[in-house]
Write a protein that holds these residues in place. Structure first.
Motif: not given
Lengths: 522, 455
Positions: A77, A80, A82, A88-94, A189
């Motif tokens: 991943e 990204t 934001k 931010v969303r759970q589990g998303e690398l940002c 994340t």
């Protein structure tokens, strides 16, 4: 014990050698009124300060962050970007940028203060905002409630922007220097608790540093004129802080020694030559000791409880309690120095001027003798600063082309309170430079004025010298920036305790210390 | 010149037992500070050669001290490394704690300027690694108890030589000169000792005054000079102009106050008083009676009472006719009080002559036993019976007041006998009542000038 030859010159009978009259090196001085305020300052909300600050610094930090994390991958991943903290969303690398907010158990909290004022005695004040009950009680902070152990336990760190707040966690944070008000970008994340786990962190870092002489020559350069003026060799500048004149204490001998040294009267001729090279004196705060009429909490309690004046509460300011001796003494001291050396005076937290940052210059009415050396208030701006320049705190000015930025110490002292286990003031100063914020903790725990247009404390241009007064000891370092900036940071000790004056060579920007002391038999 | 300083030092240090620093010496003898330091050394050496221990000195040592405690700062090389690591990440407190205590290469130069008493000189010198300079700071006859007392020297200099213009005079003392000094001329009083060189020496000050609007500067100059008038004087002398202002003020006020009590008030005073007392007019009426009562008992208050009554009468006379009528009434009332007082006083004045007192009414009663009324020439004359009070001292020494009938003659022209009666009886008591009587003798005038015309 080597006594060099030079000393015997004055330990002899009066000779007929002509004693030369020394001339002081000149310095060019250009103050910038970055912190001068207009009238009507309190009509805005304080919260807008944070939004304005974020708006100013977000571009810078996002530029750095996007450059650093362009290829930040974990597993498969890529991080990204934001836009908003709540995206931010759970589990998303940002990664996202925002303002840090630290919720600390012992931080002064206005609502608690009001609630507890009436029925609980003020608890002992805290040295740092997260210290436990076994911490040293020191005068300074108010309204803290007990609880919390050492370390960041009990503290919550959040990232905030216009949309909302996001709690930050992760071991990475334990090692970092973070205070409320710093603008950072974090990558990580969101975990199942709804907290954001931080993997890395970026700060705006140092802004652009102007060239030497840019302040003076900048206008001419823009106009296309020749900018290479012949300038003589720059001298030195002496920085002192915390004179702490109280008018009653008997240990003012060091002050006299300092004055005589700067005037070139004391010491031998070699040192006098050195002193003649000092072209300006900067006094960085706290020239007076406890001149503020605002009583501390303990004084207020004493006034209310004891039957003073037949139990009558004295409301307002008791003008009979005014003692003019400290300001007289300071004024006399300055007036004796001014004929020989120009002085820049910054106020500190104990000086008679506003408490909220940026503190305005100490008024000329305080200095009946030294007033003659100040430029009259109606003089046109083109004339330049007065010989005796009272300036704001924090203050920005240019001496011999170098950009100086300095404070009386309050911002650094406040940042100090936020950081557990960290005693390094130089690191805090460096951090403040990298955050590009002169007073990051304002308005959270540092009193300041609400602003509308822009946050005056954001560093727009990197100084060459950053000095902070009233620190516990003398320290210095050079901070380097990403594009080759170099800043000399100096922590100036309080003269009253240490007797030290920092003399900064303006050609090399290397400081030396001259210490005045009286021999103690003990 | 060589002898001057020895003499001067002998007087001040030995005779007067004063603390003399090199600065005081340089100011007193108008010499360069370095020369003063040498003078101090010479004197110290000579005096102690003659009689050891007569003169004590303090020394100022400049140099580099031995490193007992190192200066904690980062050397350049180390910080460079740390900087690159921490360039764009928050600082790690753990790394800073790893800074070594001892530094091999100390790039920060630390000079120390130390003041030390002569008895500790060797000990102090030992703490220095290298001494760049040493000189005598001050001399005193006895040992110096508290070294902080040396601040006294500078304080005295500030006071004694406050009138010197630093830009002019300090050159001879060896102060570092600065050709760029800008100073406003804001003082109007004692012009600087050398006005011509002052103008040359302070071109910037002139520049300041000429480039800005002269009117503005003048205004400020005058404002500032007024403000700085007290400020320009040294603080110790500040006390003197103020108390000197105060006594004349007090004196003037004092004379004002006393004038108001003097007889024969001036018109201005009267006008002033009347302005003040117009406010207190309603109080004037009741004041009359108590004042009258007081004046009976205390003749010392005579003058005051007279004046207050004069005030009230003047006020009343100045005001309208209704007040005149009030005055009439008051005067009449006063007459009664006066009468009783007048009659009481001669009797009180003769406490011893009891029999005399008792005899008088008896004789009076005996003389005129009958009440008769005669009418002649439009006047009704006669004798009539009147109740009189007699105060008599009886055998126990008590004063007893009895009311008894007595005879007196009267005529129709009622005011006349009363007034004629009043002056002779009251004249021995108070001239004020006489004035009041005179005033009441001419009620029709209603004019304040009537009061003054008599005088």
């Amino acid at each position: 014990m080597a006594i060099s030859d030079g000393d015997s010159e004055l330990l002899q009978a009066p000779s007929d050698d002509k004693n030369e009259i020394l001339n002081r090196t000149a310095s060019t001085y250009t103050p910038l009124d970055s912190y001068a305020l207009q009238k009507g300052q309190y009509s805005h909300q304080y919260a807008s300060l944070y939004f304005v600050r974020l708006a100013q610094l977000k571009p810078a930090v996002e530029a750095i962050a996007s450059e650093a994390w362009a290829n930040f991958t974990i597993g498969s991943e890529t991080a990204t970007r934001k836009d908003r903290v709540l995206d931010v969303r759970q589990g998303e690398l940002c990664w996202v940028a925002g303002t840090v907010y630290m919720e600390m158990p012992l931080k002064p909290n206005v609502l608690e203060d009001i609630g507890k004022e009436h029925w609980i005695a003020a608890p002992p004040s805290r040295h740092k905002y997260d210290e436990g009950t076994n911490a040293l009680a020191e005068n300074g902070e108010r309204g803290a409630h007990a609880g919390g152990q050492k370390g960041l336990v009990g503290t919550q760190i959040m990232l905030e922007d216009e949309s909302g707040r996001l709690r930050l966690t992760g071991d990475y944070l334990n090692g970092g220097l973070l205070v409320t008000g710093a603008i950072v970008a974090v990558v990580g994340t969101e975990n199942s608790d709804g907290d954001f786990e931080v993997l890395d962190l970026r700060v705006p870092d140092l802004p652009r540093q102007p060239q030497r002489w840019e302040t003076e020559d900048g206008d001419a350069a823009l106009a296309g004129k020749r900018t290479t003026k012949k300038r003589g060799k720059a001298g030195k500048v002496a920085i002192v802080s915390g004179l702490g004149i109280s008018g009653v204490e008997g240990d003012t001998l060091a002050l006299d020694l300092l004055m005589e040294y700067l005037l070139g009267e004391s010491t031998d001729s070699a040192s006098q030559d050195q002193a003649a090279d000092i072209s300006r004196l900067i006094i960085a705060g706290n020239s007076l000791a406890n001149a503020s009429p605002i009583p501390s909490r303990s004084e207020l309690a004493a006034a209310h409880s004891t039957t003073k004046k037949g139990g009558r509460k004295t409301y307002g300011y008791d003008s009979s309690a005014y003692n003019s001796a400290p300001t007289d003494r300071l004024d006399q001291w300055l007036a004796q120095l001014l004929p020989s050396i120009p002085i820049t005076l910054l106020p500190g937290d104990q000086d008679p001027t506003s408490t909220a940052l940026p503190q305005q210059p100490i008024h000329a009415a305080m200095f009946p003798h030294s007033r003659a050396y100040m430029s009259p208030p109606s003089a046109p701006e083109a004339e330049g600063p007065g010989w005796f320049h009272t300036t704001t705190n924090p203050s920005e000015f240019s001496v011999d082309g170098w950009r100086f930025h300095g404070t009386g110490g309050q911002p650094v002292d406040d940042v100090y309170k936020y950081l557990p286990d960290c005693e390094e003031r130089l690191e805090m100063m460096e951090a403040m430079l990298r955050w590009r914020l002169m007073a990051p903790t304002a308005p959270d725990t540092l009193w300041c004025r609400p602003v509308e247009g822009e946050d005056g404390f954001v560093l727009k241009e990197c100084p060459h010298v950053y000095f902070v007064g009233n620190q516990p000891k003398f320290e210095t370092n050079v901070v380097e920036g990403p594009v080759g900036q170099e800043v000399r940071i100096i922590s100036v000790p309080a003269f009253k305790e240490s007797g030290e004056v920092i003399v900064l060579d303006l050609e090399t920007l290397v400081p030396e210390v001259v210490k005045f002391e009286v021999f103690d038999e003990g | 010149m060589a002898q001057d300083y020895t003499e001067w030092l002998a007087i001040n240090v030995l005779n007067d037992q004063q603390l003399v620093s090199y600065r005081s010496l340089s100011r007193a003898l108008k010499v360069h500070s370095n020369l003063a330091k040498q003078m101090l050394f010479d004197f110290h050496r000579k005096q102690n050669a003659k009689k050891p221990g007569t003169v004590h000195a303090t020394y100022l040592i400049t140099g580099t001290k031995r490193k007992a405690t190192p200066i904690t700062d980062g050397t350049q090389s180390q910080e460079h490394g740390e900087d690159t690591v921490m360039q764009s990440s928050p600082l790690l407190p753990s790394s800073s704690a790893a800074k070594p205590e001892e530094e091999d290469v100390d790039t920060i130069l630390l000079q120390t300027v130390m003041l030390v008493k002569e008895e500790h000189l060797e000990k102090a010198q030992v703490t220095f690694e290298s001494i760049t300079g040493m000189h005598i700071y001050s001399l005193q006859a006895n040992g110096l108890g508290d070294i902080q007392a040396l601040t006294e020297c500078n304080r005295k200099i500030a006071v004694d030589y406050a009138s010197e213009d630093p830009l002019e005079i300090w050159k001879q003392y060896g102060t570092i000169q600065n050709p760029n000094v800008k100073r406003r001329t804001q003082r109007r009083q004692p012009p600087p000792p050398a006005p011509a060189p002052a103008k040359d020496a302070a071109p910037k000050a002139k520049l300041v005054s000429t480039t800005s609007k002269p009117a503005v500067l003048k205004k400020e100059g005058s404002k500032d000079s007024q403000d700085s008038k007290p400020a320009s004087k040294p603080t110790s002398a500040k006390a003197t102009p103020e108390p000197s202002k105060k006594p004349p003020m007090n004196k003037r006020q004092g004379s004002d106050i006393f004038k108001s009590f003097a007889k024969g008030k001036t018109k201005a005073q009267a006008a002033q008083e009347s302005q003040e007392s117009v406010v207190s007019t309603p109080k004037a009426a009741p004041e009359d009676e108590p004042m009258g009562g007081f004046s009976d008992e205390d003749e010392a208050d005579e003058v005051e009472a007279a004046v207050v009554e004069d005030d009230s009468t003047v006020v009343n006379g100045k005001s309208k006719k209704d007040r005149e009528a009030e005055l009439q009434a008051m005067m009449n009332q006063e007459d009664e009080v006066m009468e009783d007082a007048a009659e009481d006083s001669p009797e009180i004045a003769e406490p011893d002559a009891d029999e005399g007192a008792i005899d008088k009414p008896d004789s009076q009663a005996a003389d005129e036993p009958k009440e008769t009324v005669q009418v002649e020439n439009g006047r009704i004359r006669g004798r009539r019976r009147v109740m009189r009070k007699k105060t008599v001292k009886d055998e126990d020494g008590y004063l007893v007041t009895k009311e008894e009938a007595a005879w007196e003659s009267f005529s129709e022209d009622e005011p006349a006998p009363k007034k004629i009666k009043v002056p002779p009886t009251t004249s021995m008591n108070k001239p004020a009542a006489a004035a009041a009587g005179k005033k009441s003798a001419k009620p029709g005038q209603g004019n304040i000038m009537s009061f003054f015309s008599k005088k």
